[in-house]
Design an enzyme around this catalytic site. Sequence first.
Site, PDB file in Angstrom:
ATOM      1  N   ASP A 180       2.155  -6.341   3.723  1.00 54.11           N
ATOM      2  CA  ASP A 180       1.528  -6.191   2.413  1.00 54.11           C
ATOM      3  C   ASP A 180       2.546  -6.638   1.363  1.00 54.11           C
ATOM      4  O   ASP A 180       3.520  -5.933   1.093  1.00 54.11           O
ATOM      5  CB  ASP A 180       1.126  -4.735   2.162  1.00 54.11           C
ATOM      6  CG  ASP A 180      -0.050  -4.278   3.019  1.00 54.11           C
ATOM      7  OD1 ASP A 180      -0.183  -4.768   4.164  1.00 54.11           O
ATOM      8  OD2 ASP A 180      -0.825  -3.418   2.561  1.00 54.11           O
ATOM      9  N   LYS A 233      -5.612  -7.676  -1.932  1.00 58.33           N
ATOM     10  CA  LYS A 233      -5.486  -6.231  -2.127  1.00 58.33           C
ATOM     11  C   LYS A 233      -5.325  -5.926  -3.614  1.00 58.33           C
ATOM     12  O   LYS A 233      -4.588  -6.622  -4.315  1.00 58.33           O
ATOM     13  CB  LYS A 233      -4.278  -5.732  -1.330  1.00 58.33           C
ATOM     14  CG  LYS A 233      -3.961  -4.244  -1.460  1.00 58.33           C
ATOM     15  CD  LYS A 233      -2.791  -3.885  -0.555  1.00 58.33           C
ATOM     16  CE  LYS A 233      -2.278  -2.466  -0.798  1.00 58.33           C
ATOM     17  NZ  LYS A 233      -1.114  -2.134   0.056  1.00 58.33           N
ATOM     18  N   LYS A 244      -8.800  -5.240   0.410  1.00 56.28           N
ATOM     19  CA  LYS A 244      -8.240  -3.895   0.533  1.00 56.28           C
ATOM     20  C   LYS A 244      -8.067  -3.270  -0.843  1.00 56.28           C
ATOM     21  O   LYS A 244      -7.119  -3.595  -1.557  1.00 56.28           O
ATOM     22  CB  LYS A 244      -6.893  -3.931   1.261  1.00 56.28           C
ATOM     23  CG  LYS A 244      -6.240  -2.552   1.416  1.00 56.28           C
ATOM     24  CD  LYS A 244      -4.911  -2.644   2.156  1.00 56.28           C
ATOM     25  CE  LYS A 244      -4.156  -1.315   2.166  1.00 56.28           C
ATOM     26  NZ  LYS A 244      -2.856  -1.401   2.867  1.00 56.28           N
TER      27      LYS A 244
END
Length: 316
Positions: free
Chosen positions: A153, A216, A252
């Site tokens: 991430d 995300k 996400k």
Amino acid sequence: MPTNALADVTASDSTLRRFLHGLPGVDAVGLEARAAALGTRSIKTTAKAYALDLAISMIDLTTLEGADTPGKVRALAAKAVRPDPTDRTTPHTAAVCVYPDMVATAKAALAAAGATEVKVASVATAFPAGRAALDVKLADTRDAVAAGADEIDMVIDRGAFLAGTYMKVYEEIRAVKEASGAARLKVIFETGELSTYDNIRRASWLGMLAGADFIKTSTGKVAVNATPANTLLMLEAVRDFRAQTGIQVGVKPAGGIRTSKDAIKFLVLVNETAGEDWLDNHWFRFGASSLLNDLLMQRQKLATGRYSGPDYVTVD
């Protein structure tokens, strides 16, 4: 990496800028109204039971604190594998998300439990601010992958993005993607710092053009994190990107999603915007820590008719 259909878009800084600023402007009022309307959908008992289990299976169970210890990470991994020790029908979570120095601990704990299907995600690239030189960010990424991370991430350089130096952000994502090797890459925009919906749309397309496997919303470390509106906008982006390129990218939302009611609202957004193909933890995740406990309590209430309360679940 852009497909042939969009290869010319990233040929230069000027072509990339022209493409991103040529995307349709976002109708903020319309976007927020649609997100609010979808949030009013009623989910009945059978569908709710399915939605609760689906939401559990989509969680990246997360601890990203300076006080994280190996013991805390091992406990989190155990909870990811068996969220409700009294009910083996409860699905495991999608992943455990930790800092790079805790990846090996999480990986070993999951292996010891025989739960290799639970992934280890690691934040990298000088999370959460992203204020570091590229070689430092790449070293951070390679360390996490070497320790066993299945997913990375990363955070974008919001300063560079807001300054309009899109090619710098694009090339940085590409470099981190390469350093990630076989690990899937989630690109974090920190939507709360991007100021406008138009910027969120541009960041979404920029991330996908650069090869993101997921886009995300947030780090969970700022005041405004995932919202129905910004997630809806990102779902529209991945839907449209697949329509143009044939490439599917995950979404996400992270930060601020704490209740089962909220999680179900997000699943409705997924189904009604991107479609059923995204209703799977390979393509949709929740970045959360406290959400799991509420899902477990609601799950038991459906099964027994009784609400157990917070004493029923572990405190992370």
